[in-house]
Scaffold this motif. Structure first.
Motif, PDB file in Angstrom:
ATOM      1  N   LEU A   1     106.017  42.188  39.634  1.00 44.39           N
ATOM      2  CA  LEU A   1     106.829  41.053  40.064  1.00 44.39           C
ATOM      3  C   LEU A   1     106.277  40.443  41.348  1.00 44.39           C
ATOM      4  CD1 LEU A   1     109.332  39.266  39.800  1.00 44.39           C
ATOM      5  CD2 LEU A   1     110.620  41.025  41.041  1.00 44.39           C
ATOM      6  N   LEU A   2     105.914  41.294  42.308  1.00 45.75           N
ATOM      7  CA  LEU A   2     105.355  40.791  43.561  1.00 45.75           C
ATOM      8  C   LEU A   2     104.029  40.076  43.325  1.00 45.75           C
ATOM      9  CD1 LEU A   2     106.109  43.793  45.947  1.00 45.75           C
ATOM     10  CD2 LEU A   2     107.267  41.582  45.866  1.00 45.75           C
ATOM     11  N   PHE A   3     103.217  40.619  42.429  1.00 48.49           N
ATOM     12  CA  PHE A   3     101.943  39.979  42.099  1.00 48.49           C
ATOM     13  C   PHE A   3     102.171  38.607  41.472  1.00 48.49           C
ATOM     14  CE2 PHE A   3      98.489  39.051  39.130  1.00 48.49           C
ATOM     15  CZ  PHE A   3      97.384  39.174  39.965  1.00 48.49           C
ATOM     16  N   ALA A   4     103.136  38.531  40.542  1.00 48.65           N
ATOM     17  CA  ALA A   4     103.431  37.265  39.878  1.00 48.65           C
ATOM     18  C   ALA A   4     103.934  36.223  40.876  1.00 48.65           C
ATOM     19  CB  ALA A   4     104.463  37.483  38.775  1.00 48.65           C
ATOM     20  N   LEU A   5     104.716  36.654  41.855  1.00 52.05           N
ATOM     21  CA  LEU A   5     105.229  35.736  42.858  1.00 52.05           C
ATOM     22  C   LEU A   5     104.142  35.295  43.825  1.00 52.05           C
ATOM     23  CD1 LEU A   5     108.661  37.437  43.662  1.00 52.05           C
ATOM     24  CD2 LEU A   5     108.288  35.342  42.344  1.00 52.05           C
ATOM     25  N   ALA A   6     103.203  36.181  44.136  1.00 54.37           N
ATOM     26  CA  ALA A   6     102.163  35.881  45.123  1.00 54.37           C
ATOM     27  C   ALA A   6     100.997  35.103  44.523  1.00 54.37           C
ATOM     28  CB  ALA A   6     101.649  37.180  45.749  1.00 54.37           C
ATOM     29  N   TRP A   7     100.713  35.329  43.228  1.00 53.44           N
ATOM     30  CA  TRP A   7      99.508  34.761  42.629  1.00 53.44           C
ATOM     31  C   TRP A   7      99.403  33.247  42.767  1.00 53.44           C
ATOM     32  CZ3 TRP A   7      94.900  36.289  41.600  1.00 53.44           C
ATOM     33  CH2 TRP A   7      94.063  35.474  40.830  1.00 53.44           C
ATOM     34  N   PRO A   8     100.465  32.470  42.552  1.00 50.92           N
ATOM     35  CA  PRO A   8     100.321  31.014  42.700  1.00 50.92           C
ATOM     36  C   PRO A   8      99.880  30.571  44.089  1.00 50.92           C
ATOM     37  CG  PRO A   8     102.328  31.542  41.504  1.00 50.92           C
ATOM     38  CD  PRO A   8     101.802  32.828  42.049  1.00 50.92           C
ATOM     39  N   PHE A   9     100.116  31.425  45.108  1.00 48.97           N
ATOM     40  CA  PHE A   9      99.668  31.103  46.457  1.00 48.97           C
ATOM     41  C   PHE A   9      98.231  31.563  46.705  1.00 48.97           C
ATOM     42  CE2 PHE A   9     104.282  31.355  46.646  1.00 48.97           C
ATOM     43  CZ  PHE A   9     104.608  30.198  47.340  1.00 48.97           C
ATOM     44  N   VAL A  10      97.728  32.445  45.841  1.00 54.30           N
ATOM     45  CA  VAL A  10      96.356  32.936  45.947  1.00 54.30           C
ATOM     46  C   VAL A  10      95.391  32.018  45.191  1.00 54.30           C
ATOM     47  CG1 VAL A  10      94.802  34.844  45.348  1.00 54.30           C
ATOM     48  CG2 VAL A  10      97.092  35.320  46.236  1.00 54.30           C
ATOM     49  N   GLU A  11      95.802  31.558  44.021  1.00 60.38           N
ATOM     50  CA  GLU A  11      94.912  30.791  43.146  1.00 60.38           C
ATOM     51  C   GLU A  11      94.311  29.546  43.795  1.00 60.38           C
ATOM     52  OE1 GLU A  11      95.412  28.684  38.859  1.00 60.38           O
ATOM     53  OE2 GLU A  11      95.958  30.810  38.969  1.00 60.38           O
ATOM     54  N   PRO A  12      95.031  28.827  44.691  1.00 56.86           N
ATOM     55  CA  PRO A  12      94.407  27.657  45.320  1.00 56.86           C
ATOM     56  C   PRO A  12      93.139  27.955  46.112  1.00 56.86           C
ATOM     57  CG  PRO A  12      96.775  27.575  45.600  1.00 56.86           C
ATOM     58  CD  PRO A  12      96.461  28.924  45.032  1.00 56.86           C
ATOM     59  N   TYR A  13      92.919  29.224  46.464  1.00 58.41           N
ATOM     60  CA  TYR A  13      91.740  29.603  47.235  1.00 58.41           C
ATOM     61  C   TYR A  13      90.567  30.013  46.340  1.00 58.41           C
ATOM     62  CZ  TYR A  13      94.860  29.621  51.270  1.00 58.41           C
ATOM     63  OH  TYR A  13      95.740  29.243  52.254  1.00 58.41           O
TER      64      TYR A  13
ATOM     65  N   ILE B   1      88.050  14.494  33.794  1.00 58.03           N
ATOM     66  CA  ILE B   1      89.234  14.496  34.646  1.00 58.03           C
ATOM     67  C   ILE B   1      89.272  15.857  35.338  1.00 58.03           C
ATOM     68  CG2 ILE B   1      91.732  14.275  34.788  1.00 58.03           C
ATOM     69  CD1 ILE B   1      89.974  12.963  31.717  1.00 58.03           C
ATOM     70  N   SER B   2      88.977  15.853  36.630  1.00 58.10           N
ATOM     71  CA  SER B   2      88.866  17.100  37.385  1.00 58.10           C
ATOM     72  C   SER B   2      90.230  17.634  37.798  1.00 58.10           C
ATOM     73  CB  SER B   2      88.012  16.864  38.629  1.00 58.10           C
ATOM     74  OG  SER B   2      87.972  18.019  39.449  1.00 58.10           O
ATOM     75  N   ARG B   3      90.342  18.950  37.876  1.00 55.96           N
ATOM     76  CA  ARG B   3      91.548  19.585  38.412  1.00 55.96           C
ATOM     77  C   ARG B   3      91.616  19.454  39.932  1.00 55.96           C
ATOM     78  NH1 ARG B   3      89.956  23.935  34.810  1.00 55.96           N
ATOM     79  NH2 ARG B   3      89.437  25.235  36.632  1.00 55.96           N
ATOM     80  N   GLY B   4      90.517  19.050  40.549  1.00 54.21           N
ATOM     81  CA  GLY B   4      90.504  18.823  41.982  1.00 54.21           C
ATOM     82  C   GLY B   4      90.386  20.089  42.804  1.00 54.21           C
ATOM     83  N   VAL B   5      90.383  19.903  44.111  1.00 53.93           N
ATOM     84  CA  VAL B   5      90.130  20.988  45.054  1.00 53.93           C
ATOM     85  C   VAL B   5      91.411  21.487  45.708  1.00 53.93           C
ATOM     86  CG1 VAL B   5      88.970  21.586  47.219  1.00 53.93           C
ATOM     87  CG2 VAL B   5      87.788  20.159  45.525  1.00 53.93           C
ATOM     88  N   GLY B   6      92.250  20.583  46.175  1.00 58.16           N
ATOM     89  CA  GLY B   6      93.432  20.966  46.930  1.00 58.16           C
ATOM     90  C   GLY B   6      94.698  20.967  46.101  1.00 58.16           C
ATOM     91  N   THR B   7      95.822  20.917  46.809  1.00 62.22           N
ATOM     92  CA  THR B   7      97.137  20.910  46.164  1.00 62.22           C
ATOM     93  C   THR B   7      97.982  19.795  46.780  1.00 62.22           C
ATOM     94  OG1 THR B   7      98.009  22.513  47.756  1.00 62.22           O
ATOM     95  CG2 THR B   7      97.111  23.377  45.687  1.00 62.22           C
ATOM     96  N   THR B   8      99.044  19.451  46.092  1.00 66.25           N
ATOM     97  CA  THR B   8      99.980  18.465  46.613  1.00 66.25           C
ATOM     98  C   THR B   8     101.406  18.949  46.381  1.00 66.25           C
ATOM     99  OG1 THR B   8     100.577  16.105  46.587  1.00 66.25           O
ATOM    100  CG2 THR B   8     100.092  17.135  44.469  1.00 66.25           C
ATOM    101  N   VAL B   9     102.321  18.537  47.218  1.00 72.11           N
ATOM    102  CA  VAL B   9     103.741  18.906  47.192  1.00 72.11           C
ATOM    103  C   VAL B   9     103.929  20.387  47.531  1.00 72.11           C
ATOM    104  CG1 VAL B   9     105.890  18.933  45.897  1.00 72.11           C
ATOM    105  CG2 VAL B   9     104.229  17.103  45.494  1.00 72.11           C
ATOM    106  N   LEU B  10     103.391  21.280  46.692  1.00 67.72           N
ATOM    107  CA  LEU B  10     103.488  22.719  46.926  1.00 67.72           C
ATOM    108  C   LEU B  10     102.090  23.308  47.048  1.00 67.72           C
ATOM    109  CD1 LEU B  10     106.161  23.612  44.203  1.00 67.72           C
ATOM    110  CD2 LEU B  10     106.557  23.419  46.671  1.00 67.72           C
ATOM    111  N   PRO B  11     101.872  24.238  47.981  1.00 65.21           N
ATOM    112  CA  PRO B  11     100.539  24.849  48.140  1.00 65.21           C
ATOM    113  C   PRO B  11     100.300  25.932  47.098  1.00 65.21           C
ATOM    114  CG  PRO B  11     102.039  25.816  49.720  1.00 65.21           C
ATOM    115  CD  PRO B  11     102.841  24.772  48.972  1.00 65.21           C
TER     116      PRO B  11
END
Length: 302
Positions: A36-48, A274-284
């Protein structure tokens, strides 16, 4: 003596404590909490987890005298918040290792026009043989309108050629290719017709626009001789590939058709990315939608 109805084959009382079962339950609980902790943390890791997509194309219009062209494309950096100066420097360092002939930038460098100006004023030098070229995105075209002139000046000072409703020729040896770019479709004043009319079908043309929603109109536009197929390669961004792709259309409000959400297409004999891009918007955050830059090798068929 045993009471009737009780069956304890190994001689233990039916309600006796079983340490093995307790340990198993504890392990399962720990694993479940960790998952559960991994699932919650992963979306914040993937942008890197920036990846470099490597693609090879063949092009009839690329002059034989050029033979091969190495293009690096990136878009949607969105500097600010968790994407600070250190990450921008690392991004440029990564681009500079790719030995590009041309580097192309697809817009949305920060979250507003003032941030975009600052992005280019502090941008480390990007290296390529024949130049760096850029269009602007919707976040780069926020008010005041006068920031567009400042943005152009900042781009030029950073060694980047701005393409806002313009076409530039790139001399490679004894041959030319052309890079065309229009103003942002949503917040700017795009002149697709005027840009298309500056080139010929037989030229090798790379078309840059921040949003892929322009694709149907671009494919229907005419060159200076009123011929279709005026560009050979179209590069777009804006969608972030959905950013949180697992949730489908939940966070999509960009007005882009699903077929232009992410990846490569070939329509009317034209290659489209159509690129997925580098950064994020609205939510990191990103989910099943890693950030990316692109190394595109184009080989002439002549």
């Amino acid at each position: 003596m045993l009471f009737p109805g009780y069956d304890v084959p190994d001689g233990r009382h039916a309600g006796a404590y079983d340490p093995g079962k307790r340990r198993s339950r504890t392990v399962l609980i720990v694993l479940a909490v960790a998952a559960l902790l991994f699932a919650l943390a992963w979306p914040f890791v993937e942008p890197y987890l920036l990846e470099t997509e490597t693609v090879t194309l063949r092009a009839d219009d690329l002059p034989a005298g050029i033979g091969q062209l190495r293009v690096v494309y990136l878009t949607d950096v969105h500097k600010g918040g968790t994407f600070g100066a250190d990450r921008v420097s690392a991004l440029v360092s990564k681009v500079n290792t790719l030995n590009a002939d041309i580097v192309l930038l697809g817009g949305d460098y920060a979250d507003d026009s003032s941030g975009a100006v600052e992005f280019f004023r502090t941008l480390p030098r990007i290296h390529s043989r024949y130049g760096v070229y850029a269009v602007v995105g919707n976040h780069d075209r926020t008010l005041p309108e006068s920031n567009l002139n400042q943005l152009r000046a900042a781009m030029q000072s950073a060694g980047v050629t701005p393409l806002v409703n313009s076409v530039t020729s790139v001399r490679i040896g004894t041959e030319n290719i052309y890079i065309a770019g229009i103003d942002d479709v949503n917040n700017g004043h795009p002149d697709l017709k005027g840009v298309a009319a500056q080139v010929r079908q037989r030229d090798y043309v790379i078309f840059l626009c921040h949003t892929p929603e322009i694709i149907p109109q671009a494919l229907a536009a005419e060159d200076m001789n009123r011929d279709l197929r005026w560009f050979d390669l179209g590069l777009f961004g804006h969608t972030h590939g959905g950013q949180l792709a697992f949730f489908g259309g939940l966070l999509r409000d960009d007005g882009v058709d699903d077929q232009y959400r992410s990846g490569w297409l070939r329509q009317n004999r034209t290659d489209l990315l159509i690129s997925r891009g580098v950064g994020t918007t609205v939510l990191p955050m990103r989910l099943f939608c890693r950030p990316q830059i692109h190394l595109i090798t184009i080989n002439s068929t002549r």
